[in-house]
Scaffold this active site. Structure first.
Site, PDB file in Angstrom:
ATOM      1  NE  ARG A 139      27.969  44.799  41.278  1.00 46.35           N
ATOM      2  CZ  ARG A 139      28.615  43.787  41.833  1.00 46.35           C
ATOM      3  NH1 ARG A 139      28.592  43.597  43.150  1.00 46.35           N
ATOM      4  NH2 ARG A 139      29.338  42.960  41.078  1.00 46.35           N
TER       5      ARG A 139
ATOM      6  CG  HIS B  98      38.776  41.621  45.281  1.00 40.31           C
ATOM      7  ND1 HIS B  98      38.064  42.394  46.163  1.00 40.31           N
ATOM      8  CD2 HIS B  98      37.879  41.230  44.333  1.00 40.31           C
ATOM      9  CE1 HIS B  98      36.797  42.477  45.782  1.00 40.31           C
ATOM     10  NE2 HIS B  98      36.666  41.760  44.674  1.00 40.31           N
TER      11      HIS B  98
ATOM     12  CG  HIS C 230      35.580  40.085  40.081  1.00 37.66           C
ATOM     13  ND1 HIS C 230      34.614  40.980  39.694  1.00 37.66           N
ATOM     14  CD2 HIS C 230      35.953  40.466  41.324  1.00 37.66           C
ATOM     15  CE1 HIS C 230      34.405  41.856  40.659  1.00 37.66           C
ATOM     16  NE2 HIS C 230      35.212  41.565  41.672  1.00 37.66           N
TER      17      HIS C 230
ATOM     18  CB  CYS D 205      33.043  41.663  49.152  1.00 32.76           C
ATOM     19  SG  CYS D 205      31.539  40.686  49.383  1.00 32.76           S
TER      20      CYS D 205
END
Length: 317
Positions: free
Chosen positions: A25, A220, A218, A251
């Site tokens: 996803r 990055h 989460h 994103c």
């Protein structure tokens, strides 16, 4: 077989963690070229075979906003179910929830922002508006016995607003907890977090009475800090981490967001720390190398780069 690092556990860290795989996803949503449905299904089925038990399959966001995920229902139907494996799907609002339920979703994730500008860019609303959109979805899920995960974007920095005050994040986290989100994932959407910042935010959240067992992280890897930030989270007692196979993703609504923390890089570090996770690193590396070939570029994962063997990947399917 992939080589493994020697184990040198550090005191005070959890014995086991849950890796929440977001590659199908969050990893694919920013891809400009449409990945065909069959490849997505094969990717998810391959991820199952690595030992991952939480694999976020797709999102029922508007196809107009994210064309890459327009085949959400087809992907969910194509992967089916598997014993002991969860396939959450992301839903942005009531329309998305209705589509997800019609497609047979059994677990959902909702998302909000800690900043006003990103709430506008991502959902065309405000922070309050995003939570108001999420509230009936969470209530409906609870009535249906469906678990809900809440994502909070821009917890550490925002490309438009800059620094994000910890108190601002706390307010959103508390509100999602009050709604009934089982897990709340704190997103470093543009990769600007550093270990001290992670610790400060987690300690502040803990001070509100929300336990570390309700949190996920989460990260990055924009500035190469993702693994250091994971270690900071482990020291604070967080045991769930989002990661993307091969480090794919970003994103589409945040211009400076680069790839997610690579699942393989996370697994390598956990192996060295002697922390249980249940993942077959060798199989995961070969799968991610295969997927990189499908995307037409090398994987950004350091571990995949070091260990991938194309001949082994040919045997996956």
């Amino acid at each position: 077989m992939a080589e493994l690092p020697d184990e040198f556990p550090l005191p005070g860290l959890p014995e086991q963690v849950q890796i929440y795989e977001v590659g199908p996803r969050d990893g694919l949503q920013a891809e400009k070229e449409i990945v065909d449905t069959r490849t997505k299904i094969e990717f998810i089925r391959g991820l199952r075979q690595t030992g991952l038990t939480a694999i976020e399959a797709t999102s029922f966001v508007s196809p107009r906003w994210v064309p890459q995920l327009a085949d959400a229902a087809e992907v969910l139907a194509g992967i089916g179910s598997a014993d002991g494996i969860r396939h959450p799907v992301l839903v942005p609002n009531q329309i998305g929830m209705d589509r997800a339920l019609a497609a047979g979703a059994t677990e959902i994730a909702i998302f909000v922002s800690a900043t006003e500008r990103f709430a506008h860019e991502n959902l065309d609303t405000t922070v309050d508006g995003a939570i108001e959109l999420a509230a009936p979805v969470v209530r409906q899920a609870a009535e249906a016995g469906i678990g809900v995960r809440g994502y909070v974007s821009m917890c550490f920095g925002d490309p438009w607003e800059g620094r994000v005050p910890i108190g601002q994040v706390l307010d959103v986290v508390r509100r999602l907890a009050d709604l009934g989100c089982r897990t709340i994932s704190l997103g470093d959407t543009i990769g600007v977090a550093t270990p001290g910042h992670v610790q400060a935010l987690l300690e502040a959240i803990g001070g509100t009475g929300i336990g570390m067992d309700r949190l996920a992280l989460h990260f990055h890897d924009t500035y190469g800090q993702a693994l250091a930030n994971v270690l900071s989270g482990l020291r604070c007692g967080v045991t769930e981490y989002d990661a993307s196979a091969g480090g794919i993703g970003g994103c589409p609504f945040a211009r400076s967001a680069t790839g997610n923390l690579a699942t393989e890089d996370l697994v390598w570090m956990l192996n060295g720390l002697g922390i249980e996770h249940g993942i077959d690193l060798d199989r995961l590396v070969q799968l991610s190398g295969w997927m990189a070939g499908k995307l037409g570029r090398p994987s950004p994962s350091r571990v995949v780069t070091a260990l991938y063997q194309e001949a082994a990947a040919d045997q996956l399917f």
